[in-house]
Design a protein around this motif. Sequence first.
Motif, mmCIF file in Angstrom:
data_model
loop_
_atom_site.group_PDB
_atom_site.id
_atom_site.type_symbol
_atom_site.label_atom_id
_atom_site.label_comp_id
_atom_site.label_asym_id
_atom_site.label_seq_id
_atom_site.Cartn_x
_atom_site.Cartn_y
_atom_site.Cartn_z
ATOM 1 N N TYR A 292 -2.422 13.511 -9.003
ATOM 2 C CA TYR A 292 -2.556 12.970 -7.652
ATOM 3 C C TYR A 292 -1.375 12.060 -7.323
ATOM 4 N N SER A 293 -0.814 11.401 -8.353
ATOM 5 C CA SER A 293 0.318 10.502 -8.153
ATOM 6 C C SER A 293 1.558 11.225 -7.648
ATOM 7 N N PHE A 294 1.617 12.546 -7.841
ATOM 8 C CA PHE A 294 2.793 13.316 -7.424
ATOM 9 C C PHE A 294 2.825 13.548 -5.907
ATOM 10 N N ASN A 295 1.743 13.245 -5.202
ATOM 11 C CA ASN A 295 1.685 13.543 -3.774
ATOM 12 C C ASN A 295 2.802 12.881 -2.975
ATOM 13 N N GLN A 296 3.260 11.731 -3.429
ATOM 14 C CA GLN A 296 4.310 11.019 -2.691
ATOM 15 C C GLN A 296 5.709 11.290 -3.253
ATOM 16 N N PHE A 297 5.818 12.286 -4.147
ATOM 17 C CA PHE A 297 7.104 12.610 -4.764
ATOM 18 C C PHE A 297 7.399 14.100 -4.591
ATOM 19 N N SER A 298 7.884 14.478 -3.430
ATOM 20 C CA SER A 298 8.180 15.888 -3.159
ATOM 21 C C SER A 298 9.330 16.400 -4.027
ATOM 22 N N LEU B 54 7.902 7.109 -10.392
ATOM 23 C CA LEU B 54 6.768 7.971 -10.723
ATOM 24 C C LEU B 54 5.928 7.344 -11.836
ATOM 25 N N GLN B 55 6.573 6.779 -12.852
ATOM 26 C CA GLN B 55 5.847 6.107 -13.923
ATOM 27 C C GLN B 55 4.962 5.000 -13.372
ATOM 28 N N GLN B 56 5.524 4.172 -12.502
ATOM 29 C CA GLN B 56 4.754 3.071 -11.939
ATOM 30 C C GLN B 56 3.620 3.575 -11.061
ATOM 31 N N SER B 57 3.864 4.663 -10.332
ATOM 32 C CA SER B 57 2.818 5.239 -9.492
ATOM 33 C C SER B 57 1.650 5.734 -10.336
ATOM 34 N N ILE B 58 1.960 6.366 -11.463
ATOM 35 C CA ILE B 58 0.912 6.863 -12.364
ATOM 36 C C ILE B 58 0.114 5.697 -12.945
ATOM 37 N N ILE B 59 0.823 4.655 -13.386
ATOM 38 C CA ILE B 59 0.137 3.491 -13.955
ATOM 39 C C ILE B 59 -0.779 2.846 -12.921
ATOM 40 N N ASP B 60 -0.270 2.661 -11.706
ATOM 41 C CA ASP B 60 -1.079 2.040 -10.651
ATOM 42 C C ASP B 60 -2.310 2.875 -10.323
ATOM 43 N N GLU B 61 -2.127 4.192 -10.257
ATOM 44 C CA GLU B 61 -3.227 5.082 -9.898
ATOM 45 C C GLU B 61 -4.314 5.091 -10.968
#
Length: 270
Positions: free
Chosen positions: A198-204, A242-249
């Motif tokens: 789901y974290s990939f949604n903001q990383f096209s 992306l790493q930070q997005s995954i951790i936050d999610e």
Amino acid sequence: MRVTFLIGSSGTGKSYQAMNLASQRDIRYIIDDGLLIKENKIIAGKSAKREASRLGAVRRALFMDRQHQQKVIESLEKEKPEAIMVLGTSRKMVDIISEQLSLGEPDHVLWLEDLVSREEIELAQKIRKQEGKHVIPVPALQLKKDFSGYFLNPIKALRSLGKESGSAEHYKSVVRPTFSYKGHYTISDGVIRSLVHYSFNQFSEVQPVGRTFVQNSATGLEIQLEVRVAYGVSIPKTLEKLQQSIIDEVEGMTSLHIDQVMIHVRKFQS
């Protein structure tokens, strides 16, 4: 060393009030619930709230375990505090803690009921009884590994014990101890993988390829995944975000502590 006892019944808000009271009295060190704390930082010890039973929590808070006791004593000898505050639910409890840690007789004995209003105490007792919430007077970041998977919420004490405007803020954390749970829950690796994707949604410019691996360790989760990256983007900057997005999610949704997120770039995409 100047020793102060702060005594109050269980659930009356001792830990919540302790840092502000210590600040007012120029006390930099606190013994609370098995921990030696210096100005919002854990120096030594293990939280009694992480024990699986109430009996285990009591023994931990009283430093009955020899290894636990010795580590805190060694830290006290190294730190050489000029003043220290010991928290407990009764005079007998703080006397035992003081004896176990060789602190000596107290210079002052304070009772929480004499320092805060009846309304504040009743509110603290209501929260403890209905929600099982406990306070530890340190920032949540210092507790995440010990309390991984359990309710954890950081708060700031902005006003208590007549705190004056302009005084330093004190961080505290709300936890729900293991022994207060009325049941158990588990979160499957499949749910973790779904949150990662789901974290990939903001990383096209980045897309996952292959399988995401989730490894449980004693201190938290290790996540490994493979990706393809669009040609021309800055790989280090993009993967750090992306790493930070995954951790936050994952941490935001599960309260599980993430030890590390390993991302492997397999190929580019045009």
